[in-house]
Structure formats: structure tokens, C-alpha cells
Design an enzyme around this catalytic site. Sequence first.
Site, short mmCIF file in Angstrom:
data_model
loop_
_atom_site.label_atom_id
_atom_site.label_comp_id
_atom_site.label_asym_id
_atom_site.label_seq_id
_atom_site.Cartn_x
_atom_site.Cartn_y
_atom_site.Cartn_z
N ASN A 31 45.75 43.08 35.34
CA ASN A 31 44.94 43.86 34.33
C ASN A 31 46.09 44.11 33.29
O ASN A 31 47.29 44.01 33.37
CB ASN A 31 44.57 44.95 34.99
CG ASN A 31 45.79 45.75 35.83
OD1 ASN A 31 46.49 46.23 35.20
ND2 ASN A 31 45.59 45.84 37.15
N GLY A 39 43.37 41.81 44.78
CA GLY A 39 43.07 40.57 44.88
C GLY A 39 44.56 39.98 44.69
O GLY A 39 45.85 39.88 45.27
N VAL A 40 44.41 38.90 43.82
CA VAL A 40 45.69 37.97 43.35
C VAL A 40 46.79 38.79 42.85
O VAL A 40 48.10 38.65 43.35
CB VAL A 40 45.31 36.92 42.27
CG1 VAL A 40 46.62 36.48 41.67
CG2 VAL A 40 44.24 35.91 42.74
N ASP A 41 46.55 39.71 42.14
CA ASP A 41 47.71 40.46 41.60
C ASP A 41 48.59 41.39 42.67
O ASP A 41 49.83 41.10 42.80
CB ASP A 41 46.97 41.60 40.66
CG ASP A 41 47.90 42.34 39.51
OD1 ASP A 41 47.57 43.43 38.77
OD2 ASP A 41 48.98 41.75 39.49
N SER A 130 39.36 36.43 36.86
CA SER A 130 38.17 37.15 36.42
C SER A 130 36.81 36.93 37.41
O SER A 130 35.93 37.97 37.21
CB SER A 130 37.67 36.79 34.91
OG SER A 130 38.51 37.50 33.98
N THR A 131 36.89 36.07 38.29
CA THR A 131 35.72 35.80 39.25
C THR A 131 35.87 36.72 40.32
O THR A 131 34.95 36.79 41.27
CB THR A 131 35.78 34.35 39.51
OG1 THR A 131 36.82 33.81 40.53
CG2 THR A 131 35.37 33.31 38.42
N GLY A 132 36.75 37.49 40.82
CA GLY A 132 36.90 38.51 41.71
C GLY A 132 36.60 39.74 41.13
O GLY A 132 35.09 40.20 40.68
N1 APR Z 1 45.05 33.29 46.16
C1 APR Z 1 44.37 32.74 45.49
N2 APR Z 1 43.04 33.56 45.26
C2 APR Z 1 42.67 34.44 45.32
C3 APR Z 1 43.67 35.27 45.95
C4 APR Z 1 44.99 34.67 46.51
N3 APR Z 1 45.94 35.36 47.07
N4 APR Z 1 43.34 36.50 46.41
C5 APR Z 1 42.18 36.67 45.83
N5 APR Z 1 41.74 35.44 45.15
C6 APR Z 1 40.69 35.11 44.39
C7 APR Z 1 39.17 35.81 44.53
O1 APR Z 1 38.76 35.42 45.71
C8 APR Z 1 38.65 35.48 43.08
O2 APR Z 1 37.94 34.65 43.33
O3 APR Z 1 41.10 35.13 43.02
C9 APR Z 1 39.78 35.38 42.45
C10 APR Z 1 40.20 36.40 41.13
O4 APR Z 1 40.16 37.66 41.93
P1 APR Z 1 40.80 39.15 41.52
O5 APR Z 1 42.16 38.74 42.11
O6 APR Z 1 40.06 40.09 42.03
O7 APR Z 1 41.24 38.81 39.91
P2 APR Z 1 40.05 39.44 38.81
O8 APR Z 1 38.67 39.07 39.13
O9 APR Z 1 40.46 38.60 37.58
O10 APR Z 1 40.14 41.02 38.49
C11 APR Z 1 41.55 41.44 38.00
O11 APR Z 1 41.71 42.98 39.85
O12 APR Z 1 43.40 42.96 41.51
C12 APR Z 1 42.83 43.44 40.03
O13 APR Z 1 45.02 44.26 39.27
C13 APR Z 1 43.89 43.16 39.13
O14 APR Z 1 42.38 44.91 37.76
C14 APR Z 1 42.83 43.40 38.12
C15 APR Z 1 41.60 42.69 38.53
#
Ligand code: APR
Length: 187
Positions: A31, A39-41, A130-132
Site C-alpha cells: 500500500n 496478505g502478500v505485504d 489488487s485481487t485480494g
Molecule cells: N503469496 C502469493 N499470493 C498471496 C499470498 C502469498 N503469500 N498471500 C495472499 N496472496 C494473494 C491473495 O489471495 C490475492 O489473490 O495475493 C493476491 C493479492 O492480495 P493482497 O495481498 O490482499 O493484495 P491487494 O489486493 O493488492 O491489496 C493490497 O492489502 O495486504 C494489504 O498492505 C496491503 O494495503 C495493501 C493491500
Amino acid sequence: MDTLQIGNTTLRLVQGDITEQDVEAVVNAANSSLMGGGGVDGAIHRRGGPRILAACRQIRTEQYPDGLPAGEAVITTAGELPARWVIHTVGPIWTGGGNGEEKILAAAYRNSLALAHQHGLRTVAFPSISTGAYGFPITLAAPIALRTVRDEVQARPGAFAEVRFVLFSEADYETYRTALEVLAKAA
Ligand code: APR
């Protein structure tokens, strides 16, 4: 279909965890604060350790005092991860599709690959940006992500050995696999 050959570059889909990818750079779905999240972050900061956050703090202070704009990308150490670098990018928050979300999503992939190329990195792994939490419908996001990466790879012949999409769930993997088949047929 889980790979597409583009010249000397292999575009590959894998189901798994982005923090476990043994590539030169993994891309973080961050973000604008660059201060971590879920999530990924959350996974990247948790597994990569404090050096990543320290590097992000320095970037905020020196380059982006107001935060990293959506669509832009920056690079830091990967700390304890198998990868060497983390490219942090900020995807668009989905608000229905009428506010340029698709263009910003494409920019996030484009700018991340451009930064990897500037640093001479040849293997890069993307999550599904962005798909989470950001709510971008994955059936719309997958074709944008794959097409953008295909175009950027084609524009840089020989720059990349492999660009990987790491999908966390079977459902996400299947969505990207279908989108890749469509892209390959259209090529
Ligand atoms: N490895 C691969 N993919 C992952 C993992 C992982 N460890 N964890 C989650 N995902 C997938 C989710 O299932 C989703 O399909 O990554 C995709 C993106 O999800 P998010 O991590 O939620 O990212 P995004 O939708 O871009 O939202 C970003 O979420 O985590 C916070 O700090 C981040 O505010 C920001 C927002």
C-alpha cells in the site's frame, strides 16, 4: 496451460507462496505507506524481516514523503527471503471500474518490470496484484496482468529469463490459466 514462451522469456504460472520463490526479485502488493499490511505485504515483511521495513522507511523519507502513488514501484533488499530483491508496487483499489483502475493495474506491472530491467534482474515473480484486499475482480485482473507482462517482455527481447505469476489459491491459479490460454490463442 501454465507457461507461455515469449522469445527467450518463459512466462510461467505457479500455485504457491510468493515468499518461497527462488527468483531475483519478488513483487510486493503493497500500500502507499510502504509500512506493511496483510496478505502478500504481511507475508513478505514477516518472512523477509526488519531490513525490508527499514529500507521502505528510507524510501519514504528520501523519495516518497507522501507515500508511493498507485501504479509506481520501488525496490528494496529482500532481507531473509530466498529472493534478493523486493519490488514494492501499489495496485489500484477497485471502486467499480470507472476510475482508471485498469490503467493503474497495468502501470503497476509495467513499472515493476521496468525497474527489474533497470537493475538487470532476469527472473521476477508477481502475485496477483489488487485481487485480494483491494477487491479488483480477478477475472478482469488476470487478462490485464498477463497482457501487460507479455507486452513489456516483448518490448525487451532477451531481458528476462522468466517472469512468474504466483497464485495463492487453486481458484486463482485456474483463473490465470484460462486467461493465459486465451492470450496464447490470440498471439
Ligand atoms: N503469496 C502469493 N499470493 C498471496 C499470498 C502469498 N503469500 N498471500 C495472499 N496472496 C494473494 C491473495 O489471495 C490475492 O489473490 O495475493 C493476491 C493479492 O492480495 P493482497 O495481498 O490482499 O493484495 P491487494 O489486493 O493488492 O491489496 C493490497 O492489502 O495486504 C494489504 O498492505 C496491503 O494495503 C495493501 C493491500
